[in-house]
Design an enzyme around this catalytic site. Structure first.
Site, PDB file in Angstrom:
ATOM      1  N   CYS A   1       3.797 -16.996 -72.089  1.00  0.00           N
ATOM      2  CA  CYS A   1       3.609 -16.728 -70.671  1.00  0.00           C
ATOM      3  C   CYS A   1       2.485 -15.751 -70.369  1.00  0.00           C
ATOM      4  O   CYS A   1       2.197 -15.491 -69.196  1.00  0.00           O
ATOM      5  CB  CYS A   1       4.916 -16.227 -70.070  1.00  0.00           C
ATOM      6  N   HIS A  11       4.703  -9.146 -63.318  1.00  0.00           N
ATOM      7  CA  HIS A  11       5.164 -10.388 -63.942  1.00  0.00           C
ATOM      8  C   HIS A  11       6.334 -10.928 -63.132  1.00  0.00           C
ATOM      9  O   HIS A  11       6.396 -12.117 -62.839  1.00  0.00           O
ATOM     10  CB  HIS A  11       5.561 -10.138 -65.397  1.00  0.00           C
ATOM     11  N   GLU A  25       9.701  -4.080 -66.859  1.00  0.00           N
ATOM     12  CA  GLU A  25       8.377  -3.737 -66.338  1.00  0.00           C
ATOM     13  C   GLU A  25       8.433  -2.629 -65.299  1.00  0.00           C
ATOM     14  O   GLU A  25       7.471  -1.874 -65.151  1.00  0.00           O
ATOM     15  CB  GLU A  25       7.624  -4.962 -65.830  1.00  0.00           C
ATOM     16  N   LYS A  56       5.666 -15.049 -58.155  1.00  0.00           N
ATOM     17  CA  LYS A  56       6.590 -16.047 -58.707  1.00  0.00           C
ATOM     18  C   LYS A  56       7.740 -16.326 -57.748  1.00  0.00           C
ATOM     19  O   LYS A  56       8.404 -17.352 -57.847  1.00  0.00           O
ATOM     20  CB  LYS A  56       7.131 -15.594 -60.063  1.00  0.00           C
ATOM     21  N   HIS A  60       7.464 -19.954 -61.921  1.00  0.00           N
ATOM     22  CA  HIS A  60       6.884 -19.464 -63.170  1.00  0.00           C
ATOM     23  C   HIS A  60       6.310 -20.647 -63.943  1.00  0.00           C
ATOM     24  O   HIS A  60       7.046 -21.410 -64.571  1.00  0.00           O
ATOM     25  CB  HIS A  60       7.967 -18.762 -63.983  1.00  0.00           C
ATOM     26  N   PHE A  75       7.572 -14.603 -74.009  1.00  0.00           N
ATOM     27  CA  PHE A  75       8.462 -14.743 -75.149  1.00  0.00           C
ATOM     28  C   PHE A  75       7.677 -14.551 -76.445  1.00  0.00           C
ATOM     29  O   PHE A  75       6.547 -15.014 -76.571  1.00  0.00           O
ATOM     30  CB  PHE A  75       9.129 -16.108 -75.145  1.00  0.00           C
TER      31      PHE A  75
END
Length: 424
Positions: free
Chosen positions: A169, A309, A320, A341, A346, A406
């Protein structure tokens, strides 16, 4: 003399619209493009919502041969690249082909076509020994993600460095970061860089269902993506592409190019911790942020906006939030933060580039996109997440955007406006 990369062209294929204007209009309106999946019957899956692109390749100028040859992700990338080149005011024949490169990010490559064609050659999965006579001639292109970068290279007639970056990502951030480095070191003068993913397919849904990462809020698709909200329960899958023309700053200014923003800082770290898990202290993301700020010579209190994110999972949002506090100190509480998002889902590897586009446009228009669907803030996420409504930010000239993927990938990038560009 130091070299700086600037954005002079933007191309976008996104949920809610194709092109920069529809994309930006959606973001500043706070509308969402998440809906029940229409690409196929998703009813057997735990999560049946996604942010799909209403994309017509014929209307976007792709030829019948291109449509037959290219996976959906490659189609997105080529259309976005052509848009970006047109937006920059450059034509392929005006570029020095050997000084023009391509860097495309993608998390899952040509998954949609690869899965579709496997179903054909295996007769719906009934045959262990597949029949190659039923394979399309371009099956190998679907197998290798590098075909996406090759298609973009052919479309813009680039013969310089050409690569695919696949870091989950953070791919969209990392591909642009790689392109910036090539310009800075003098390996290229112009880079066509960005990312594309079209992962809305049965195999992708099955993968995320297995780890319960996507939301099961199927009865409320328009409000299913809820970053930093206490009622969030997983991310909404998306698709799309954003591609940029990056040029060496002095060359761009010499030809009178319109400069959206300069990319003055970039850094990436890995937590070496867990494939999907995150350390709650956000230390490795904070390290990436601090390194990017240091490279850009930007103090934490000079950041005017943080594009988070903001995936809409509890562990990410809290991770975050901790990283912003660690890297920005007390100024984290005074800096607007938001997640797009919430509106476009996403799109895995593509989202980092779509977020870079949002940051460049935020500087261009002096406005900060909101975090949609944020009605009940998580008490552990106590920063200013710009809920529901876009915010005026006249004079905005320094933006931080971050990504988390990930495998433990953490990336950060600093964009500065034309007034500030070149201070490094």
């Amino acid at each position: 003399m130091s070299r700086t990369a600037v954005i002079t062209g933007i191309g976008v294929v996104a949920p809610g619209g194709v092109g920069v204007k529809p994309f930006w209009d959606l973001l500043v309106s706070g509308r969402t493009a998440t809906r029940t999946i229409t690409h196929f019957d998703a009813s057997p899956f735990r999560s049946t919502v996604a942010a799909e692109c209403d994309f017509d390749g014929v209307a976007e100028g792709l030829t019948p041969q291109e449509l037959r040859r290219m996976d959906r992700a490659a189609q997105f990338a080529v259309v976005s690249a052509r848009q970006a080149l047109a937006d920059s005011g450059l034509a392929p024949q005006e570029l020095d082909p050997f000084r023009t490169g391509v860097a495309i990010g993608s998390a899952v490559g040509c998954t949609t076509s690869l899965e579709r064609e496997y179903v054909v050659v295996s007769d719906g999965g009934r045959e262990w020994h597949v029949d190659p006579d039923y394979a399309v001639p371009h099956l190998y292109d679907y197998y290798v993600p590098s075909s996406i970068a090759a298609e973009v290279g052919w479309a813009v007639e680039a013969q310089g460095p050409c690569t695919v970056v696949s870091t989950g990502c953070t791919s969209g951030l990392d591909a642009v970061g790689h392109a910036v480095r090539l310009i800075e070191e003098g390996s290229a003068d112009t880079m066509i860089a960005g990312a594309s993913d079209a992962p809305i397919s049965p195999i992708t849904l099955a993968c995320f269902d297995a780890i319960r990462a996507t939301t099961p809020r199927n009865d409320e698709p328009a409000t299913a993506s809820r970053p930093f909200d206490n009622t969030r329960n997983g991310f909404v899958l998306g698709e799309g592409s954003a591609v940029f023309v990056l040029e060496e700053r002095e060359r761009a200014l010499a030809r009178g190019a319109h400069v959206y923003a300069a990319i003055e800082g970039f850094a990436s770290r890995c937590n070496a911790f867990h494939m999907t898990g995150l350390r709650p202290d956000g230390k490795e993301m904070a390290a990436a942020i601090s390194a990017a700020l240091d490279e850009a010579r930007v103090a934490p209190d000079e950041v005017g906006y943080v594009n988070a994110h903001g995936s809409s999972t509890r562990q990410n949002d809290r991770h975050e939030t901790a990283a912003f506090k660690r890297a920005l100190g007390d100024s984290a509480y005074r800096t607007p933060v938001s997640s797009i998002k919430s509106m476009i889902g996403h799109s895995l590897g593509a989202i980092g580039s779509l977020e870079i586009a949002a940051c460049a446009l935020a500087i261009e228009h002096g406005a900060i996109p909101p975090t949609a669907n944020l009605h009940e803030p998580d008490p552990e996420c106590d920063l200013d997440y710009v809920p529901l409504v876009a915010r005026n930010a006249a004079g905005l000239d320094t933006v931080l955007t971050v990504g988390s993927g990930f495998g433990g990938f953490q990336s950060a990038m600093v964009l500065t406006g034309p007034r500030r560009a070149g201070r490094r």
